[in-house]
Design a protein around this motif. Structure first.
Motif: not given
Length: 343
Positions: A112-124
């Motif tokens: 879940d932590g890695i998915a959170i980072r991916k979500a915020v980076e993907g959405a800028d």
């Protein structure tokens, strides 16, 4: 996201689950140029003040669903849900284009932590972790002293975060929602201070826990000792517990002892207090004074949102402190020292 300084900053608060939510709402209500909207959909545990009733108690605007909340198009979102729901709500907020202040810990699993980072980076969008103690003036002075060489080379650190069992919210001691007990609730604060102070990488973790305190109420560990080895040679010990009785005059505190080759510093971050006794009952009273760490945290977050500059601590700090907690949990379960690289 693009923010127009001519317009009030729109800040949404997702969930009243965390006890810090109420303090954040009050601070946001007192912030110039900020409008606040909240939502805390149920169902809620019986006997806990949540949802619209809590919003009415706080005197803050409220909508019934997160969909309505994000349709308001907030510039920023404060996530104060149960730990296990952080990923879900971060992904919703990021998809809406809002910058995020997320309660600690970042998540309850590394996935879940890695998915959170991916979500915020993907959405800028930006994500800041809610680690308020690093904004204490005493910590800033400690960091400056270390950078100036006043401590010499740091050799060891002892930290403690001891408090009351958070009985106001039952989910804190429910591993399915919190991810664990005192380890999850308290280790991350000290781990963040060590990161902010040294900038070193944790290598391995050894931990022991028990559930002797509050065993009739808690469903997770209520006390633990954690040892962390860092790549700069420092050994850090963390005492984390829900060891204060319900009758204690305050929730608890955070302390740090830093030993270096040129000196040692001891800090009690919540120590400055006026102490006395209640005349009618003789019960102890403890009233803290001094700057509000949560206020400093929120000001840093809002400044980052307005200026488009990532405030610290960021999502990567959240991930590193999460790895320490997960390693501590694995060590407590297996009885072995756990390498951070194996988490």
């Amino acid at each position: 996201m693009n923010y127009s300084p001519e317009q009030p900053l729109k800040v949404a608060v997702m969930s009243f689950a965390h006890t810090h939510a109420m303090g954040y709402v009050r601070l946001l209500q007192g912030s110039q140029g900020v409008t606040v909207l909240t939502s805390d959909p149920g169902p809620h545990p019986v006997g806990e003040l949540r949802g619209r009733a809590m919003a009415e108690r706080l005197g803050v605007d409220y909508v019934d669903t997160f969909e309505e909340l994000l349709a308001w198009r907030p510039d920023a979102v404060v996530i104060t849900s149960e730990n296990a729901r952080h990923r879900e709500l971060v992904e919703l907020a990021a998809a809406a284009g809002a910058d995020i202040l997320c309660e600690k810990p970042l998540a309850t699993t590394l996935e879940d932590g890695i998915a959170i980072r991916k979500a915020v980076e993907g959405a800028d969008v930006m994500l800041m972790m809610a680690f308020p103690v690093r904004f204490a003036s005493t910590f800033q002075k400690l960091k400056a002293a270390h950078l100036n060489g006043a401590l010499g080379q740091i050799v060891s650190v002892r930290g403690s975060n001891n408090g009351q069992l958070p009985s106001m919210r039952s989910w804190f001691s429910d591993p399915a929602l919190s991810g664990g007990g005192a380890l999850v609730d308290h280790v991350v604060h000290i781990a963040d201070l060590l990161e902010g102070l040294m900038g070193a990488n944790p290598l391995s973790v050894t931990a022991v826990v028990n559930q002797k305190l509050h065993s009739e109420r808690a469903r997770a560990e209520t006390a633990g000792l954690v040892t962390i080895s860092y790549d700069n040679g420092v050994i850090a010990g963390i005492d984390c517990s829900w060891s204060l009785p319900d009758t204690a005059p305050t929730w608890g505190g955070v302390k740090l002892s830093v030993a270096g080759t040129a000196g040692t510093v001891d800090i009690d971050f919540f120590g400055p207090s006026a102490r006395g006794l209640e005349a009618a009952t003789g019960a102890p009273i403890e009233l803290p004074y001094g700057p509000n760490f949560d206020g400093a945290l929120l000001r840093a977050f809002l400044k980052g949102v307005r200026g488009g500059v990532q405030p610290q601590p960021d999502v990567n700090v959240g991930l590193r402190t999460l790895r320490i907690v997960l390693a501590a949990q694995k060590s407590a379960l297996t009885g072995a020292t756990v390498s951070i690289s194996d988490v």
